[in-house]
Write a protein that holds these residues in place. Structure first.
Motif, short mmCIF file in Angstrom:
data_model
loop_
_atom_site.label_atom_id
_atom_site.label_comp_id
_atom_site.label_asym_id
_atom_site.label_seq_id
_atom_site.Cartn_x
_atom_site.Cartn_y
_atom_site.Cartn_z
N UNK A 157 7.39 15.51 -1.70
CA UNK A 157 5.95 15.74 -1.63
C UNK A 157 5.70 17.22 -1.84
N UNK A 158 4.76 17.54 -2.72
CA UNK A 158 4.38 18.92 -2.98
C UNK A 158 3.28 19.29 -2.00
N UNK A 159 3.42 20.47 -1.40
CA UNK A 159 2.41 20.95 -0.46
C UNK A 159 1.45 21.91 -1.19
N UNK A 203 9.09 9.19 5.66
CA UNK A 203 8.93 10.61 5.36
C UNK A 203 7.71 11.19 6.06
N UNK A 204 6.62 10.44 6.09
CA UNK A 204 5.41 10.90 6.77
C UNK A 204 5.68 11.07 8.26
N UNK A 208 -1.57 13.85 5.60
CA UNK A 208 -2.45 12.71 5.79
C UNK A 208 -2.42 11.66 4.68
N UNK A 209 -2.11 12.05 3.47
CA UNK A 209 -2.11 11.10 2.35
C UNK A 209 -0.69 10.60 2.11
N UNK A 210 -0.41 9.44 2.63
CA UNK A 210 0.94 8.89 2.56
C UNK A 210 1.35 8.66 1.11
N UNK A 211 0.42 8.27 0.27
CA UNK A 211 0.75 7.98 -1.13
C UNK A 211 1.09 9.24 -1.92
N UNK A 262 0.83 -1.18 0.00
CA UNK A 262 0.00 0.00 0.00
C UNK A 262 0.87 1.25 0.00
N UNK A 263 2.02 1.15 0.65
CA UNK A 263 2.97 2.25 0.68
C UNK A 263 4.38 1.67 0.80
#
Length: 188
Positions: free
Chosen positions: A82-84, A55-56, A67-70, A47-48
């Motif tokens: 990860x883009x914010x 990183x999360x 909240x969205x690990x993917x 799933x991940x």
């Protein structure tokens, strides 16, 4: 009476044995034959990835909820990004276990901050939001002299890297052979 009974049985048997022929439209086409056996990957897909989880967690420790690990993009080289929502990016490197935040400032430059705690995150946000420093350097006052020196150095470097002709190589080897003297073996 026996005749009628047997006649009925045979006529019933004949009617049930006859079936209307199937039309070519209803037939199932046979798949083409292949010598290669298809490989079915029956392993469950995760799933991940581990890196997305690390990183999360690093972002959560720094006070940033993702909240969205993917949404973390695993580059499969030990880094993930990860883009914010505000246009900034988080970068996590597993080898050094560092979380870096790249964010644009009001002056147009991109600042990089290493985040370890919520205090680091708050300080980085305040610094990036209040940046008033221009991020360009004016040319030096002696532009003419500086430019002349750089051009002279560049032309000398270009001349040193030009290919040699066969005559230049031969002359160089002959000059070296004339000056080279045989050397003796070192004494023990």
């Amino acid at each position: 009476m026996a005749r009628t009974t047997s006649a009925r049985k045979t006529s019933t048997a004949k009617t049930t044995a006859k079936k209307p022929p199937k039309s070519p439209r209803t037939r199932n086409p046979t798949p083409p034959l292949s010598l290669a056996k298809p490989r079915l990957d029956r392993r469950p897909h995760p799933w991940m990835t581990d890196l997305q989880g690390y990183a999360t967690l690093a972002a959560l420790i720094a006070g940033i909820t993702t909240p969205h690990i993917r949404d973390w993009h695993d580059h499969h080289d030990g880094t993930t990004t990860r883009r914010l929502d505000d246009g900034s990016h988080l970068h996590y490197t597993a080898a050094t276990r560092t979380l870096r935040w790249h964010t644009p400032c009001p002056m147009g430059a991109v600042h990089e901050y290493t985040l370890r705690t919520p205090a680091d995150t708050e300080a980085a946000q305040a610094d990036a939001n209040t940046c008033q420093q221009p991020h360009w350097t004016p040319p030096p006052a002696d532009t003419g002299q500086h430019l002349t020196a750089r051009l002279h150095t560049a032309s000398k470097a270009a001349a040193d890297t030009q290919p040699l002709t066969l005559a230049d190589i031969t002359n160089g080897l002959e000059a070296r052979a004339d000056n080279d003297q045989p050397k003796g073996h070192p004494q023990p």
